[in-house]
Design a protein around this motif. Structure first.
Motif, PDB file in Angstrom:
ATOM      1  N   TYR A 172      -6.819  47.368  38.224  1.00 22.34           N
ATOM      2  CA  TYR A 172      -7.836  46.813  38.904  1.00 22.34           C
ATOM      3  C   TYR A 172      -7.608  45.755  40.054  1.00 22.34           C
ATOM      4  O   TYR A 172      -7.974  45.672  41.034  1.00 22.34           O
ATOM      5  N   THR A 173      -6.328  44.950  39.605  1.00 21.47           N
ATOM      6  CA  THR A 173      -6.136  43.726  40.752  1.00 21.47           C
ATOM      7  C   THR A 173      -5.823  44.432  41.989  1.00 21.47           C
ATOM      8  O   THR A 173      -6.043  44.173  43.071  1.00 21.47           O
TER       9      THR A 173
ATOM     10  N   VAL B 207     -11.979  55.128  38.523  1.00 18.95           N
ATOM     11  CA  VAL B 207     -12.731  53.867  38.781  1.00 18.95           C
ATOM     12  C   VAL B 207     -13.643  54.134  40.022  1.00 18.95           C
ATOM     13  O   VAL B 207     -14.749  53.779  39.853  1.00 18.95           O
ATOM     14  N   PHE B 208     -13.365  55.006  40.784  1.00 18.47           N
ATOM     15  CA  PHE B 208     -14.204  55.128  42.033  1.00 18.47           C
ATOM     16  C   PHE B 208     -15.476  55.599  41.452  1.00 18.47           C
ATOM     17  O   PHE B 208     -16.733  55.488  41.982  1.00 18.47           O
ATOM     18  N   LEU B 209     -15.299  56.842  40.665  1.00 19.84           N
ATOM     19  CA  LEU B 209     -16.786  57.722  40.365  1.00 19.84           C
ATOM     20  C   LEU B 209     -17.461  56.835  39.330  1.00 19.84           C
ATOM     21  O   LEU B 209     -18.775  56.598  39.316  1.00 19.84           O
ATOM     22  N   ASP B 210     -16.748  56.307  38.317  1.00 18.38           N
ATOM     23  CA  ASP B 210     -17.458  55.601  37.295  1.00 18.38           C
ATOM     24  C   ASP B 210     -17.511  54.364  37.025  1.00 18.38           C
ATOM     25  O   ASP B 210     -18.300  53.469  36.335  1.00 18.38           O
ATOM     26  N   GLY B 211     -16.729  53.670  37.932  1.00 20.44           N
ATOM     27  CA  GLY B 211     -16.739  52.267  38.143  1.00 20.44           C
ATOM     28  C   GLY B 211     -15.882  51.403  37.001  1.00 20.44           C
ATOM     29  O   GLY B 211     -15.497  52.315  35.965  1.00 20.44           O
ATOM     30  N   ALA B 212     -15.510  50.278  37.452  1.00 18.15           N
ATOM     31  CA  ALA B 212     -14.613  49.509  36.288  1.00 18.15           C
ATOM     32  C   ALA B 212     -15.535  48.909  35.324  1.00 18.15           C
ATOM     33  O   ALA B 212     -15.198  48.178  34.251  1.00 18.15           O
TER      34      ALA B 212
END
Lengths: 214, 214, 214, 214
Positions: A172-173, B207-212
């Motif tokens: 993430y960072t 992360v891009f598609l589903d989010g963090a």
DNA sequence: GATGAATGAGGGTTCATTCAT
DNA sequence: CATGAATGAACCCTCATTCAT
């Protein structure tokens, strides 16, 4: 006694204030010239000319060219880190999304106001240029590290607070840091970007947290 | 007669093959030296030495230093764009997530194999250096534009195919492009990153598609 | 035997004729290039290109650049001196005024036809350049000396034959030689000279013998 | 107060006096080196060494090599033309023969004192070199033109005043100019000339006006 | 402390010459 | 012999740094 101690203290103060004003003028000139001509294209004569002093004066304030560059990077790094720390402290209680958004906004704002510095900094951060600037080497990479550290702390608290999924935590960072350049890329590459509105921290956080998927 | 005409033809062929081999060796040497010492710190003598030729030979193949740099950037940009186009064509039928992942993997793989070039390219792309290199200027910015164009096309098809939410559509491309640097940042800044495994395209797309967010 | 001796003789002859043709082509190319670009600005590559051969071939015919220049100067000096000697012999019986006029006309004509060579020669004759061309040094100054010798002989016969006053005898030769440049000066400096008719040997001799005074 | 303002003014004066002295030393050194080694053979390092300064200093005073050469030619041309104009004004009333003799003596004297310059000038005047020196080009040909103009004016007044026959009037100027080289030729070619006395303006004018014929 | 001319090492580039093909 | 790419010494010029004023 008063007279003497007054004059004894006052003159150094005056002198040191003049010194600092000169140094600040030099740094500001250096920021412009380094940004305008690149890390290697900036010449000491140009910096002196823009600061309104002779070359020799630059050397009265900074050991050499590298020390001047390092001083510039130090100064600006201190400013942006200070603002970040202030915001982090102020928003300590807010929820993760708001803390992240606010922190990003702080950085976006600073970099928008100091675009020349941002450009310089990116060049200086290049792994390969660090080798060229042993004097600056100690300081140059620190801004990246410092920003990374602050963001990582925020991310960890986000994971702890269940705001972030724990699976990809370690990426993430770096991901958020890489996104800081998004507006620069948009301006350079997107046909709409040149004049259009900048991408906002809210938009960024939205995609980061919720994803772009339908 | 055959023999003679054969030899008459063979000599030019041999020479031109040698010429090309020398040019390739020069480009490779230039890639290393430019990456090691920076856009301005790379010296023609060093490039010649690493290529195993004398300085003069560099000038038999490239008009001057700028032309050498431009030739290098051209060459590598052609390679990476070619691979991207190939992958895009191959995966035309796949679903959006797979197409994006595969395209990112292609870029990650190329840049991992040509890390020096990536470094050079980022420096060359800097707005302030473009002014310094008018010769290279024509081609240098194109790689960014070309990559952006291909990614944007993919993003638009993703929106059309309902794989991406349409609200933030105009920022997706710039966002993905900005993320290409994620591994570089991770290596430089993360304590874990230096030796750890690189971030994968799958992780990025996740992360891009589903989010963090949780 | 015939066959063998024929071929044995013919081939060298053919070869040597080719050799000479190549050498002549090189000299002609050199004359043009030296005249166009100056004594130092003429490059071996340019000379080769104009002669239609590769650089290496120049070195098969002339030891080095200086030898090529010396060869060129030799060749042309031989031609003009030959013509002078022929005219001197032919006119041996004529009166002084006619002999001088004819000799000057010969030189004017040759130099008009070989203006590039004349230019080169003047540069090469410069005392200070002779030091730079030790190889050519032996030959370069000779043309001036040779011409001077022939003119001086004519002047002496003129004095002996009472065609010239004896008082200034020792300056006549140098004076006539200095006048050889008159048309070059006229072309360069006179507003009328650029397109106008050249000064004729007759005019020159008229002033020289009879004076310009009223 | 006076003292302080005095010193404040004195420093620039001192500096600029030093500057001019350095520039003059550089010009003088350049005159020697250009004459010794030719227009192309003169090296900036040599000029610096002879002037007793480092190469860089040359570039503090002259933009580049061509500007240095142009500066030198300008300087000397100004000097000689100035002297010519002075003499022309002084002798305005004298008869033609005396005016011509005096003007020639002025030139002979100047060129004898600045022989290196004369050599340089002749090379620079060469049509083929002018193309190579566009920077110097603007001024270089002017000396010839200026001298020609002054001589032509004198010749015209000579014709008007019946001192010269009008028939060959248009060739007199070029003829006199061509004769300026007579002593150089005499030294180089005449066996007597090397050590002997130079040809005097009187002798020259004698032949020019009265002719060499018996 | 400010000044700015002098310094000279070091960089990019040229081009006469060589030599393997 | 012709070829022409490779060579590298040598040149012009730059610019960070110094130091006398």
């Amino acid at each position: 006694m008063n007279d003497r101690s007054d004059s004894g203290v006052a003159i150094p103060n005056l002198r040191s204030r003049i010194r600092e004003a000169t140094a600040a003028a030099i740094l500001e000139a250096a920021e412009q010239v380094f940004a305008d001509h690149g890390l290697h294209g900036a010449h000491m004569n140009d910096i002196g000319a823009r600061a309104g002093v002779a070359v020799g004066t630059l050397y009265n304030h900074f050991k050499d060219r590298d020390a001047l560059l390092a001083g510039l990077l130090d100064q600006r790094a201190g400013e942006v880190l200070g603002e970040m720390d202030r915001v982090i402290a102020e928003e300590a209680r807010a929820d993760f999304r708001e803390r992240l958004t606010t922190l990003l906004r702080t950085m976006f704002t600073y970099f928008a106001a100091h675009r020349p510095f941002f450009t310089i900094f990116q060049q200086a951060e290049s792994a390969d240029l660090r080798a060229l600037y042993p004097v600056a080497g100690k300081k140059v990479p620190e801004l990246g590290l410092e920003v990374y550290g602050r963001l990582e702390k925020l991310m960890k608290s986000g994971v702890r607070g269940k705001a972030l999924r724990p699976e990809g935590a370690e990426l993430y960072t770096a991901l958020i840091m890489s996104m800081l350049r998004v507006n620069k890329i948009r301006e350079r590459c997107s046909s709409a970007g040149a004049g259009g509105p900048a991408i906002t921290p809210e938009q960024l956080v939205r995609v980061f947290l919720d994803g772009a998927g339908a």
